[in-house]
Structure formats: structure tokens, C-alpha cells
Design a protein around this motif. Structure first.
Motif, mmCIF file in Angstrom:
data_model
loop_
_atom_site.group_PDB
_atom_site.id
_atom_site.type_symbol
_atom_site.label_atom_id
_atom_site.label_comp_id
_atom_site.label_asym_id
_atom_site.label_seq_id
_atom_site.Cartn_x
_atom_site.Cartn_y
_atom_site.Cartn_z
ATOM 1 N N LEU A 137 -3.478 -40.861 26.524
ATOM 2 C CA LEU A 137 -3.634 -42.057 27.366
ATOM 3 C C LEU A 137 -3.928 -41.657 28.809
ATOM 4 O O LEU A 137 -3.154 -40.910 29.423
ATOM 5 C CB LEU A 137 -2.342 -42.894 27.328
ATOM 6 N N PHE A 138 -5.029 -42.175 29.338
ATOM 7 C CA PHE A 138 -5.367 -41.928 30.741
ATOM 8 C C PHE A 138 -4.580 -42.872 31.640
ATOM 9 O O PHE A 138 -4.499 -44.069 31.370
ATOM 10 C CB PHE A 138 -6.873 -42.107 30.974
ATOM 11 N N VAL A 139 -4.043 -42.304 32.697
ATOM 12 C CA VAL A 139 -3.218 -43.070 33.636
ATOM 13 C C VAL A 139 -3.692 -42.744 35.057
ATOM 14 O O VAL A 139 -3.564 -41.590 35.488
ATOM 15 C CB VAL A 139 -1.723 -42.679 33.505
ATOM 16 N N PRO A 140 -4.242 -43.729 35.772
ATOM 17 C CA PRO A 140 -4.668 -43.444 37.148
ATOM 18 C C PRO A 140 -3.462 -42.988 37.978
ATOM 19 O O PRO A 140 -2.441 -43.675 38.045
ATOM 20 C CB PRO A 140 -5.206 -44.801 37.644
ATOM 21 N N ARG A 164 2.654 -48.536 39.241
ATOM 22 C CA ARG A 164 3.049 -49.364 38.089
ATOM 23 C C ARG A 164 2.617 -48.691 36.783
ATOM 24 O O ARG A 164 3.351 -48.683 35.794
ATOM 25 C CB ARG A 164 2.407 -50.751 38.187
ATOM 26 N N LYS A 165 1.421 -48.144 36.794
ATOM 27 C CA LYS A 165 0.932 -47.494 35.572
ATOM 28 C C LYS A 165 1.676 -46.175 35.326
ATOM 29 O O LYS A 165 1.965 -45.834 34.178
ATOM 30 C CB LYS A 165 -0.583 -47.304 35.642
ATOM 31 N N LYS A 191 4.874 -47.221 33.732
ATOM 32 C CA LYS A 191 4.697 -47.740 32.366
ATOM 33 C C LYS A 191 4.379 -46.629 31.356
ATOM 34 O O LYS A 191 4.717 -46.721 30.165
ATOM 35 C CB LYS A 191 3.541 -48.747 32.404
ATOM 36 N N ALA A 192 3.720 -45.582 31.826
ATOM 37 C CA ALA A 192 3.157 -44.559 30.927
ATOM 38 C C ALA A 192 4.187 -43.968 29.969
ATOM 39 O O ALA A 192 3.893 -43.728 28.799
ATOM 40 C CB ALA A 192 2.518 -43.447 31.755
ATOM 41 N N ASP A 201 -4.717 -39.148 35.902
ATOM 42 C CA ASP A 201 -6.096 -38.977 36.372
ATOM 43 C C ASP A 201 -6.182 -38.866 37.886
ATOM 44 O O ASP A 201 -5.709 -39.746 38.614
ATOM 45 C CB ASP A 201 -6.950 -40.162 35.888
ATOM 46 N N SER A 206 -10.901 -42.531 38.085
ATOM 47 C CA SER A 206 -10.204 -43.805 38.272
ATOM 48 C C SER A 206 -9.521 -43.867 39.645
ATOM 49 O O SER A 206 -8.804 -44.836 39.932
ATOM 50 C CB SER A 206 -9.182 -44.041 37.148
ATOM 51 N N ARG A 241 -6.042 -34.829 34.649
ATOM 52 C CA ARG A 241 -7.497 -34.693 34.801
ATOM 53 C C ARG A 241 -7.801 -34.409 36.264
ATOM 54 O O ARG A 241 -7.542 -35.271 37.124
ATOM 55 C CB ARG A 241 -8.258 -35.923 34.331
ATOM 56 N N PHE A 294 -10.613 -53.063 25.729
ATOM 57 C CA PHE A 294 -9.193 -52.840 25.424
ATOM 58 C C PHE A 294 -8.457 -54.097 24.975
ATOM 59 O O PHE A 294 -7.325 -54.026 24.527
ATOM 60 C CB PHE A 294 -8.472 -52.153 26.594
ATOM 61 N N ILE A 323 -7.192 -45.913 27.016
ATOM 62 C CA ILE A 323 -7.179 -46.270 28.442
ATOM 63 C C ILE A 323 -6.163 -47.368 28.727
ATOM 64 O O ILE A 323 -5.945 -47.716 29.875
ATOM 65 C CB ILE A 323 -8.556 -46.765 28.964
ATOM 66 N N HIS A 324 -5.581 -47.926 27.670
ATOM 67 C CA HIS A 324 -4.624 -49.024 27.877
ATOM 68 C C HIS A 324 -3.464 -48.805 26.902
ATOM 69 O O HIS A 324 -3.693 -48.370 25.763
ATOM 70 C CB HIS A 324 -5.326 -50.364 27.607
ATOM 71 N N PRO A 325 -2.231 -49.128 27.337
ATOM 72 C CA PRO A 325 -1.071 -48.918 26.448
ATOM 73 C C PRO A 325 -1.239 -49.579 25.082
ATOM 74 O O PRO A 325 -0.784 -49.029 24.065
ATOM 75 C CB PRO A 325 0.091 -49.556 27.222
HETATM 76 N N1 COA Z 1 -1.517 -46.428 31.770
HETATM 77 C C1 COA Z 1 -0.274 -46.937 31.991
HETATM 78 N N2 COA Z 1 -0.041 -48.253 32.143
HETATM 79 C C2 COA Z 1 -1.088 -49.076 32.057
HETATM 80 C C3 COA Z 1 -2.390 -48.615 31.825
HETATM 81 C C4 COA Z 1 -2.593 -47.228 31.688
HETATM 82 N N3 COA Z 1 -3.821 -46.697 31.473
HETATM 83 N N4 COA Z 1 -3.235 -49.669 31.784
HETATM 84 C C5 COA Z 1 -2.476 -50.743 31.968
HETATM 85 N N5 COA Z 1 -1.186 -50.414 32.144
HETATM 86 C C6 COA Z 1 -0.022 -51.301 32.350
HETATM 87 C C7 COA Z 1 -0.241 -52.248 33.506
HETATM 88 O O1 COA Z 1 0.194 -51.692 34.726
HETATM 89 C C8 COA Z 1 0.595 -53.418 33.058
HETATM 90 O O2 COA Z 1 1.977 -53.144 33.281
HETATM 91 P P1 COA Z 1 2.773 -53.862 34.502
HETATM 92 O O3 COA Z 1 2.652 -55.330 34.238
HETATM 93 O O4 COA Z 1 4.134 -53.305 34.401
HETATM 94 O O5 COA Z 1 2.048 -53.453 35.747
HETATM 95 C C9 COA Z 1 0.437 -53.443 31.563
HETATM 96 O O6 COA Z 1 0.087 -52.121 31.210
HETATM 97 C C10 COA Z 1 -0.640 -54.394 31.092
HETATM 98 O O7 COA Z 1 -1.834 -54.073 31.754
HETATM 99 P P2 COA Z 1 -3.052 -55.126 31.836
HETATM 100 O O8 COA Z 1 -2.715 -56.192 32.825
HETATM 101 O O9 COA Z 1 -3.390 -55.553 30.452
HETATM 102 O O10 COA Z 1 -4.234 -54.228 32.348
HETATM 103 P P3 COA Z 1 -4.712 -54.044 33.859
HETATM 104 O O11 COA Z 1 -5.639 -55.177 34.192
HETATM 105 O O12 COA Z 1 -3.546 -53.792 34.749
HETATM 106 O O13 COA Z 1 -5.560 -52.699 33.774
HETATM 107 C C11 COA Z 1 -7.328 -51.224 33.243
HETATM 108 C C12 COA Z 1 -6.715 -52.595 32.971
HETATM 109 C C13 COA Z 1 -8.474 -50.997 32.312
HETATM 110 C C14 COA Z 1 -7.826 -51.160 34.705
HETATM 111 C C15 COA Z 1 -6.215 -50.166 33.022
HETATM 112 O O14 COA Z 1 -5.847 -50.246 31.671
HETATM 113 C C16 COA Z 1 -6.546 -48.753 33.422
HETATM 114 O O15 COA Z 1 -6.456 -48.424 34.590
HETATM 115 N N6 COA Z 1 -6.872 -47.882 32.455
HETATM 116 C C17 COA Z 1 -7.111 -46.485 32.708
HETATM 117 C C18 COA Z 1 -8.439 -46.276 33.395
HETATM 118 C C19 COA Z 1 -8.766 -44.818 33.486
HETATM 119 O O16 COA Z 1 -7.914 -43.975 33.627
HETATM 120 N N7 COA Z 1 -10.066 -44.498 33.395
HETATM 121 C C20 COA Z 1 -10.514 -43.141 33.424
HETATM 122 C C21 COA Z 1 -10.498 -42.504 32.083
HETATM 123 S S1 COA Z 1 -11.736 -43.076 31.004
#
Ligand code: COA
Ligand code: MG
Length: 286
Positions: free
Chosen positions: A5-8, A13-14, A17-18, A29, A33, A62, A201, A225-227
Motif C-alpha cells: 500500500l502506497f502512503v503519501p 492522517r494517512k 491510518k496505514a 512515498d 504523491s 519510495r 479505488f 493506493i487505498h486501504p
Molecule cells: N494510505 C493510508 N490511508 C489512506 C490512504 C492511503 N493510501 N488513502 C486513503 N487513506 C485514508 C484516508 O486518510 C481516510 O482516513 P481518515 O478519514 O482517517 O483521514 C480513509 O482512508 C478514507 O479515505 P478516502 O476519503 O476514501 O480517500 P481520500 O480522498 O482521502 O484519498 C487518494 C484518495 C487516492 C488521494 C488516496 O487514497 C491516496 O493518497 N492514495 C495514495 C496515492 C499515492 O501514494 N500515489 C502514488 C503511488 S501510485
């Protein structure tokens, strides 16, 4: 690993959550991102966060690619946090792995870590050069290389092309080619092969079908990219009870000692036996 799982790394917050997502591995990452002006902040947040990290998901980071001028700053900041490895994007060819291996030697030495303790996952299809030169990776062993993954979006940008997917969702031919190259190179090298991200996602059925297709093709895991994608990917890359039961029946069918046998009216020979054994071994390892 099944799921990565990618995590910015600049998003607290992410990061929080991770740890509850159930991924086999997390890729924090610092690259695409994270906006350029936020990279120092991302490194700082990540290093602080890893001080108290306690979760079974492996830690991967990354870093930025070699052309960015940011790679050394990334490695200097994060290697002392002892990640399992780094994800190296946008390689051009084996010389990039060589260079980063040397950088890692230095960062590990500075951090008092054993040489070679940090592994590498290379992203091997983001530049046209990497796709054309994939076979060169076989010329020299890279002990740090744990696996490779592929992506279409950066390749598309490098080609000045449009959406890498056709309207029906399939990869256009050049990306299908890159994906296949990655898959073959990983198996030729004996390293893990991770399929690229499923960007839609909010579509669990699509993610499931896409993940199952990747496993069927020979990938050993997939990026998330998403939990919400993590449990889907974990399940798709775990053999089902039916598959396991069939594999056991295949092995039993060969107990007669023959090299070719029949099961359910179909011929099985040694490749089927090998596949059944591989499936059971992978299930046991998981
Ligand atoms: N890692 C950890 N937690 C994540 C996450 C991730 N990749 N993506 C979402 N979450 C968390 C959110 O913070 C939220 O939790 P919270 O309410 O406690 O803050 C919950 O999961 C639900 O998220 P949601 O609202 O559905 O998504 P979002 O609009 O916040 O984010 C993205 C959508 C696509 C921007 C996000 O999933 C993301 O950043 N993904 C990774 C992008 C990345 O790393 N790209 C490079 C590699 S290809
Ligand atoms: Mg990218």
C-alpha cells in the motif's frame, strides 16, 4: 508480499491510518504523491513516525528517482530508520540499481547498519529505456533486488501519449508490452513481481477482477493506493480453497509414479504437478 500500500509520507492522517490496513507492506512515498516543496517536510514526518512504528506490515520507502536530484537527500534522511527496503522509481537500466546500491552502502555505513541490509524494489517500466533494456538486468546479479513492479502512467508521460488505457479499460499495446516485460524479467531473475495500481479505488469488483487477472498472469502481488483495496488484493493473491483442493488432487493423481496421468477426463503431465506444488508451497508461505 501480496499487497503493497502506497502512503503519501507528508499526510499525517494517512500515516496514522496505514498501520490498520492489513497490508503485507507499506510504501511510504516521498516521490510523486508529494509536491516538490513538501519533500523536506515529508522526510521529517516519516522519520518521526517510524520512531514509534510497531506494525507487522513491512516498511518500504519510495525515494525520488536519480534524475530528480533528491535521491541522496532521501536516503540520507531515512536509511537510519531501517526500512526493509526502498522502492526505486524510473530506472533507466541496471546502472541505476548499481548506483543506488552504492548509495545504500554509504547510507548503511553512516547509520551503523550491516552492508546490504536494505532491499530494493525497482519500478522497471517508467522510462522507454528501462523497457527496452529490461533484459540487461539479467547480466549481473543484484543481491539487494527483492522484486520489481511496473506502472503505465509515467511511461505514458515519457512518450507524450494519452491515457494508457483504452476506453474498455484494457492497457494499450505499449503498456501491455511493458507489463509483460516486467513479469518475464522478474521470473527470470527469481524476484517478486508486483502488478501496477488499479486507480479506480471506489470500484471493488473491478479491483478484484484486475487483481485475480494479475495473479493468473503470474504476478506475485499488487500495489494498492487505498486501504479499501488491501483486503481485496490479499484475497485475490491467496489461493482459494477450491484451488488448493484441486492442487492436492493433482499431486495425489501423480502418486502412481507415471509422468502423465488423467484427472477429470483431462491429461496432466509434469508442468501441472509443478504448478500444483508451487501453489501449495505459496499457500504455506503465506
Ligand atoms: N494510505 C493510508 N490511508 C489512506 C490512504 C492511503 N493510501 N488513502 C486513503 N487513506 C485514508 C484516508 O486518510 C481516510 O482516513 P481518515 O478519514 O482517517 O483521514 C480513509 O482512508 C478514507 O479515505 P478516502 O476519503 O476514501 O480517500 P481520500 O480522498 O482521502 O484519498 C487518494 C484518495 C487516492 C488521494 C488516496 O487514497 C491516496 O493518497 N492514495 C495514495 C496515492 C499515492 O501514494 N500515489 C502514488 C503511488 S501510485
Ligand atoms: Mg509515478
Amino acid at each position: 508480499m501480496k499487497s503493497l500500500l502506497f502512503v503519501p509520507a507528508d499526510n499525517e492522517r494517512k500515516l496514522a491510518k496505514a498501520v490498520s490496513c492489513g497490508a503485507d507492506a507499506l510504501a511510504f512515498d516521498l516521490e510523486d504523491s508529494v509536491l516538490p516543496e513538501r519533500k523536506p517536510l515529508a522526510r521529517k514526518l516519516l522519520v518521526e513516525y517510524l520512531k514509534t512504528y510497531s506494525c507487522t506490515s513491512e516498511v518500504w520507502i519510495r525515494v525520488n528517482d536519480l534524475a530528480s536530484g533528491e535521491t541522496l537527500a532521501d536516503l540520507a534522511a531515512v536509511i537510519a530508520s531501517k526500512p526493509v527496503g526502498i522502492v526505486l522509481p524510473k530506472i533507466l537500466g541496471p546502472e541505476c540499481l548499481q548506483k543506488v546500491s552504492h548509495y545504500l552502502d554509504m547510507a548503511e555505513t553512516a547509520a551503523g547498519l550491516p552492508l546490504g541490509s536494505t532491499a530494493i524494489f525497482a519500478v522497471c517500466t517508467e522510462t522507454p529505456s528501462a523497457v527496452l533494456r529490461m533484459g540487461e538486468l539479467l547480466n549481473k546479479p543484484f543481491p539487494r533486488l527483492r522484486g520489481m513492479l511496473w506502472g503505465g502512467e509515467d511511461l505514458s508521460a515519457a512518450l507524450g501519449a494519452g491515457d494508457p488505457r483504452a476506453p474498455d479499460g484494457r492497457w494499450r499495446p505499449v503498456y501491455e508490452h511493458a507489463r509483460t516485460q516486467c513479469l518475464l524479467a522478474c521470473h527470470a531473475l527469481g524476484v517478486e513481481a508486483l502488478d501496477t495500481v488499479y486507480v479506480d479505488f471506489k470500484n471493488p469488483d473491478g479491483c478484484r477482477a484486475n487483481s485475480l487477472a494479475a495473479r493468473y498472469d503470474g504476478f506475485t502481488g499488487k500495489i494498492a493506493i487505498h486501504p479499501d483495496q488491501v483486503p481485496i488484493i490479499n484475497a485475490a493473491f491467496s489461493p482459494s480453497d477450491d484451488e488448493l483442493a484441486f492442487a492436492r488432487r493433482v499431486i495425489a493423481a501423480f502418486e502412481s509414479g507415471a509422468g502423465a496421468v488423467s484427472l477429470d477426463g483431462k491429461m496432466l503431465d509434469i508442468p501441472h504437478l509443478k504448478a500444483a506444488r508451487r501453489l501449495l508451497a505459496a499457500a504455506a508461505a503465506h
